[in-house]
Scaffold this motif. Structure first.
Motif, PDB file in Angstrom:
ATOM      1  N   HIS A  29       0.856  -1.091  -0.198  1.00  0.00           N
ATOM      2  CA  HIS A  29       0.013   0.027  -0.024  1.00  0.00           C
ATOM      3  C   HIS A  29       0.920   1.276   0.053  1.00  0.00           C
ATOM      4  CE1 HIS A  29      -3.749  -1.838   0.294  1.00  0.00           C
ATOM      5  NE2 HIS A  29      -3.562  -2.684   1.336  1.00  0.00           N
ATOM      6  N   ARG A  30       1.949   1.336   0.042  1.00  0.00           N
ATOM      7  CA  ARG A  30       3.039   2.252  -0.021  1.00  0.00           C
ATOM      8  C   ARG A  30       3.159   3.070  -1.529  1.00  0.00           C
ATOM      9  NH1 ARG A  30       7.549   2.482   4.635  1.00  0.00           N
ATOM     10  NH2 ARG A  30       6.324   1.395   6.199  1.00  0.00           N
ATOM     11  N   ILE A  31       2.898   2.278  -2.378  1.00  0.00           N
ATOM     12  CA  ILE A  31       2.902   3.228  -3.774  1.00  0.00           C
ATOM     13  C   ILE A  31       1.694   3.145  -4.320  1.00  0.00           C
ATOM     14  CG2 ILE A  31       5.339   2.103  -4.195  1.00  0.00           C
ATOM     15  CD1 ILE A  31       4.319   0.252  -6.128  1.00  0.00           C
ATOM     16  N   GLN A  32       1.359   4.225  -5.138  1.00  0.00           N
ATOM     17  CA  GLN A  32       0.155   4.771  -5.917  1.00  0.00           C
ATOM     18  C   GLN A  32       0.204   4.358  -7.226  1.00  0.00           C
ATOM     19  OE1 GLN A  32      -2.773   5.301  -4.517  1.00  0.00           O
ATOM     20  NE2 GLN A  32      -3.475   7.276  -5.250  1.00  0.00           N
ATOM     21  N   GLN A  33      -1.117   4.028  -7.772  1.00  0.00           N
ATOM     22  CA  GLN A  33      -1.300   3.802  -9.153  1.00  0.00           C
ATOM     23  C   GLN A  33      -2.519   4.450  -9.720  1.00  0.00           C
ATOM     24  OE1 GLN A  33       0.493   1.455 -11.738  1.00  0.00           O
ATOM     25  NE2 GLN A  33       1.848   2.901 -10.361  1.00  0.00           N
ATOM     26  N   SER A  34      -2.507   5.560 -10.217  1.00  0.00           N
ATOM     27  CA  SER A  34      -3.914   6.166 -10.501  1.00  0.00           C
ATOM     28  C   SER A  34      -4.200   5.603 -11.855  1.00  0.00           C
ATOM     29  CB  SER A  34      -3.353   7.821 -10.708  1.00  0.00           C
ATOM     30  OG  SER A  34      -2.837   8.415  -9.481  1.00  0.00           O
ATOM     31  N   ASN A  35      -5.498   5.723 -12.073  1.00  0.00           N
ATOM     32  CA  ASN A  35      -6.009   5.401 -13.625  1.00  0.00           C
ATOM     33  C   ASN A  35      -5.299   6.186 -14.661  1.00  0.00           C
ATOM     34  OD1 ASN A  35      -9.085   5.264 -11.743  1.00  0.00           O
ATOM     35  ND2 ASN A  35      -8.618   3.525 -13.115  1.00  0.00           N
ATOM     36  N   CYS A  36      -4.802   5.388 -15.604  1.00  0.00           N
ATOM     37  CA  CYS A  36      -4.109   5.824 -16.844  1.00  0.00           C
ATOM     38  C   CYS A  36      -2.686   6.268 -16.520  1.00  0.00           C
ATOM     39  CB  CYS A  36      -5.070   6.592 -17.614  1.00  0.00           C
ATOM     40  SG  CYS A  36      -6.096   5.595 -18.734  1.00  0.00           S
ATOM     41  N   CYS A  37      -2.209   6.067 -15.312  1.00  0.00           N
ATOM     42  CA  CYS A  37      -0.856   6.686 -15.061  1.00  0.00           C
ATOM     43  C   CYS A  37       0.127   5.907 -16.113  1.00  0.00           C
ATOM     44  CB  CYS A  37      -0.453   6.292 -13.350  1.00  0.00           C
ATOM     45  SG  CYS A  37      -0.222   4.639 -13.278  1.00  0.00           S
ATOM     46  N   ILE A  38       1.382   6.600 -15.746  1.00  0.00           N
ATOM     47  CA  ILE A  38       2.446   5.895 -16.708  1.00  0.00           C
ATOM     48  C   ILE A  38       3.712   5.546 -15.757  1.00  0.00           C
ATOM     49  CG2 ILE A  38       4.176   6.145 -18.583  1.00  0.00           C
ATOM     50  CD1 ILE A  38       1.946   8.076 -19.883  1.00  0.00           C
TER      51      ILE A  38
ATOM     52  N   ARG B  62      -4.581  10.316  -1.291  1.00  0.00           N
ATOM     53  CA  ARG B  62      -5.889   9.615  -1.356  1.00  0.00           C
ATOM     54  C   ARG B  62      -7.015   9.848  -0.535  1.00  0.00           C
ATOM     55  NH1 ARG B  62      -2.354   3.733  -0.344  1.00  0.00           N
ATOM     56  NH2 ARG B  62      -1.650   3.469  -2.295  1.00  0.00           N
ATOM     57  N   SER B  63      -6.880  10.895   0.521  1.00  0.00           N
ATOM     58  CA  SER B  63      -7.794  11.324   1.331  1.00  0.00           C
ATOM     59  C   SER B  63      -7.491  12.745   1.293  1.00  0.00           C
ATOM     60  CB  SER B  63      -7.801  10.601   2.566  1.00  0.00           C
ATOM     61  OG  SER B  63      -6.475  10.896   3.282  1.00  0.00           O
ATOM     62  N   ALA B  64      -8.839  13.491   1.454  1.00  0.00           N
ATOM     63  CA  ALA B  64      -8.686  15.044   1.637  1.00  0.00           C
ATOM     64  C   ALA B  64      -8.079  15.484   2.792  1.00  0.00           C
ATOM     65  CB  ALA B  64     -10.279  15.281   1.557  1.00  0.00           C
TER      66      ALA B  64
ATOM     67  N   ASP C 122       3.279  11.337   0.599  1.00  0.00           N
ATOM     68  CA  ASP C 122       2.247  11.642   1.351  1.00  0.00           C
ATOM     69  C   ASP C 122       2.431  10.816   2.777  1.00  0.00           C
ATOM     70  OD1 ASP C 122       0.862  13.577  -0.092  1.00  0.00           O
ATOM     71  OD2 ASP C 122      -0.597  11.947  -1.111  1.00  0.00           O
ATOM     72  N   TYR C 123       1.962  11.713   3.761  1.00  0.00           N
ATOM     73  CA  TYR C 123       1.801  10.938   5.176  1.00  0.00           C
ATOM     74  C   TYR C 123       0.462  11.134   5.639  1.00  0.00           C
ATOM     75  CZ  TYR C 123       6.880   9.920   5.396  1.00  0.00           C
ATOM     76  OH  TYR C 123       7.991   9.760   5.348  1.00  0.00           O
TER      77      TYR C 123
ATOM     78  N   HIS D  18       2.050   5.062   7.783  1.00  0.00           N
ATOM     79  CA  HIS D  18       3.021   4.608   6.752  1.00  0.00           C
ATOM     80  C   HIS D  18       3.114   5.780   5.541  1.00  0.00           C
ATOM     81  CE1 HIS D  18       3.935   0.691   8.544  1.00  0.00           C
ATOM     82  NE2 HIS D  18       2.874   0.376   8.465  1.00  0.00           N
ATOM     83  N   PRO D  19       4.073   6.029   4.802  1.00  0.00           N
ATOM     84  CA  PRO D  19       4.079   7.053   3.705  1.00  0.00           C
ATOM     85  C   PRO D  19       3.538   6.410   2.734  1.00  0.00           C
ATOM     86  CG  PRO D  19       6.239   6.035   4.072  1.00  0.00           C
ATOM     87  CD  PRO D  19       5.389   5.378   5.214  1.00  0.00           C
ATOM     88  N   VAL D  20       2.928   6.988   1.742  1.00  0.00           N
ATOM     89  CA  VAL D  20       2.338   6.624   0.333  1.00  0.00           C
ATOM     90  C   VAL D  20       3.100   7.394  -0.654  1.00  0.00           C
ATOM     91  CG1 VAL D  20       0.435   6.595  -1.273  1.00  0.00           C
ATOM     92  CG2 VAL D  20       0.285   6.366   1.356  1.00  0.00           C
ATOM     93  N   LEU D  21       3.959   6.739  -1.415  1.00  0.00           N
ATOM     94  CA  LEU D  21       4.917   7.053  -2.420  1.00  0.00           C
ATOM     95  C   LEU D  21       3.982   7.357  -3.870  1.00  0.00           C
ATOM     96  CD1 LEU D  21       7.199   5.159  -0.691  1.00  0.00           C
ATOM     97  CD2 LEU D  21       8.478   6.541  -2.431  1.00  0.00           C
ATOM     98  N   GLN D  22       3.309   8.503  -3.967  1.00  0.00           N
ATOM     99  CA  GLN D  22       2.396   8.942  -5.079  1.00  0.00           C
ATOM    100  C   GLN D  22       3.086   9.022  -6.368  1.00  0.00           C
ATOM    101  OE1 GLN D  22      -0.789   9.327  -4.853  1.00  0.00           O
ATOM    102  NE2 GLN D  22      -1.262   9.589  -2.919  1.00  0.00           N
TER     103      GLN D  22
END
Length: 447
Positions: free
Chosen positions: A182-191, A223-225, A415-416, A423-427
């Motif tokens: 859960h520490r890395i992000q995958q946005s829709n249509c990301c590269i 991920r969250s506001a 993000d934290y 845990h951090p999220v590497l966006q």
């Protein structure tokens, strides 16, 4: 690099829009927004030479892949494969995320906090069996890589798949453990871009993670506001020594003209973001970069941190690789093959740099997580400093130093969501699209 792999997540699906869990269900279809975004991906990639496209057989991924494929003048062959199916969550499929959290509170907590331990007990004709979704997906990704790399040496391959399998493809390639799912992000249509140096088991470089600027989104949203802290982690612009591939270390080399232009492009790229604070290494090249970025945020006083100073190369500083090889035979190869074992002559070890840089990073996170209002800040440092901190956040170690790329003027986004206690999220990692194109075109000079 022997094999370049570009990884794309499918466009927004009907289940994404409804916040339903998809898993391997094939009922979810690409929305109109998803189709438009897939077209943008195709237009962005169409100038590259792609030798083959692989996709998940699930329709949301296959439709995205077909739209992208049709953007090429000479469309590459498209091959659906079972090894790119999404994470298998049979007990949760088609349920709303909030419903899952409410109905399975302990399981959902385990899924979020300890994904490598998360399991589902499934009833089969042979009785009950334990299913570990993330561990199973991680193994699936590894098998895919073994098969792919044998077929496509010295080629560029495009993969179109899903959030979960994309994460595991990236993680297994560079050595990130399943616990950090859960520490890395995958946005829709990301590269994303990976560079393989050879066969499976040889060094893999993560060139970029989760690019979204081709969609009109400079950096991925939290991920969250109520995300507590966002750090925009930046490498300084180019210096003349970068351009010459001359080792800099702690030598105080200023930006060259191209480096100043890169810093200005980074400033324009981040101009609309409400930046609350700025931190930098005290050396000229990151300090100048930070000051150029903060020209649009004049009320910020730059916080200089000596612990973010670049690795001390000792007697290597000011020298080219040929000069280092002549004076220290074999040592440069050791630095490239096993960086964690090298003691720089009259300089530092990678572990020493790791310890001081990570401690400084954690102090920054702690300091800026205490405010009741969410904060966004820039941290500007150096190639080695950025790499060791990113490795630490990904659960890697000094031996993985070369698995992460940091181009001059690049931006990474961390993000934290819960502040210092979470845990951090590497966006995003190594965004260089503001400097031109999907691929990192910055100088590949010495540190």
């Amino acid at each position: 690099m022997t094999t370049r792999v570009i990884i794309v997540r499918h466009g927004q699906s009907s289940y994404n829009a409804q916040r339903l869990i998809q898993g391997r269900s094939d009922e979810s279809v690409v929305t109109e927004k998803g189709r438009q975004d897939a077209q943008k991906v195709g237009n962005t990639l169409s100038s590259l030479t792609i030798d083959a496209i692989y996709c998940s057989p699930l329709q949301r991924a296959r439709t995205t892949a077909e739209i992208i494929q049709n953007c090429f003048k000479e469309p590459p062959t498209l091959s659906p494969t079972e090894q790119l199916r999404e994470v298998d969550l049979p007990l949760w499929e088609k349920l709303h995320k909030d419903e899952v959290a409410k109905k399975f509170p302990e399981d959902y907590k385990c899924w979020k906090q300890r994904p490598h331990e998360f399991k589902m007990v499934l009833s089969t004709s042979e009785g009950q069996r334990e299913h570990f979704p993330v561990l199973s997906l991680y193994e699936q990704a590894q098998e895919f890589w073994k098969n792919l790399l044998e077929k496509h040496q010295n080629q560029t391959i495009l993969i179109v798949a899903h959030n979960g399998i994309n994460r595991c493809l990236i993680m297994s390639a560079i050595g990130v453990p399943p616990s950090h799912y859960h520490r890395i992000q995958q946005s829709n249509c990301c590269i994303n871009v990976l560079n393989f140096t050879g066969s499976w088991g040889e060094t893999v470089q993560l060139e970029s993670l989760n690019q979204t600027s081709h969609l009109g989104i400079p950096i991925p949203p939290p991920r969250s506001a109520d995300n507590v802290l966002r750090l925009l982690f930046i490498r300084h612009g180019e210096t003349q020594w970068n351009r010459e591939s001359r080792f800099q270390g702690i030598r105080d080399i200023p930006l060259n003209e191209n480096g100043k232009k890169q810093a200005q492009k980074a400033a324009d790229f981040l101009k609309e973001i409400n930046i609350d604070f700025g931190v930098s290494s005290p050396l000229l090249r990151p300090k100048e970069t930070a000051e150029i970025i903060l020209q649009y945020h004049s009320d910020i006083t730059l916080d200089l941190r000596p612990a973010l100073t670049e690795i001390c190369h000792g007697l290597w500083e000011g020298k080219l690789e040929t000069e280092i090889e002549a004076n220290f035979p074999g040592m440069l190869k050791q630095w490239k093959d096993a960086p964690e074992t090298v003691q720089m002559p009259e300089g530092e070890t990678l572990q020493q740099v790791w310890d001081r840089a990570v401690a400084c990073w954690q102090e920054i996170v702690k300091n800026y997580s205490n405010d009741p209002n969410p904060k966004i800040g820039i941290v500007v440092a150096h190639d080695a400093i950025n790499k060791v901190i990113l490795c630490e956040l990904l659960g890697l170690n000094p031996a993985n130093f070369w698995n992460i790329k940091q181009g001059n003027g690049c931006v990474s986004v961390i993000d934290y969501p819960k502040g210092v206690d979470g845990h951090p999220v590497l966006q995003a990692i190594n965004l260089t699209s503001h400097l031109g194109g999907v691929l990192d075109q910055t100088a590949a000079g010495a540190l």
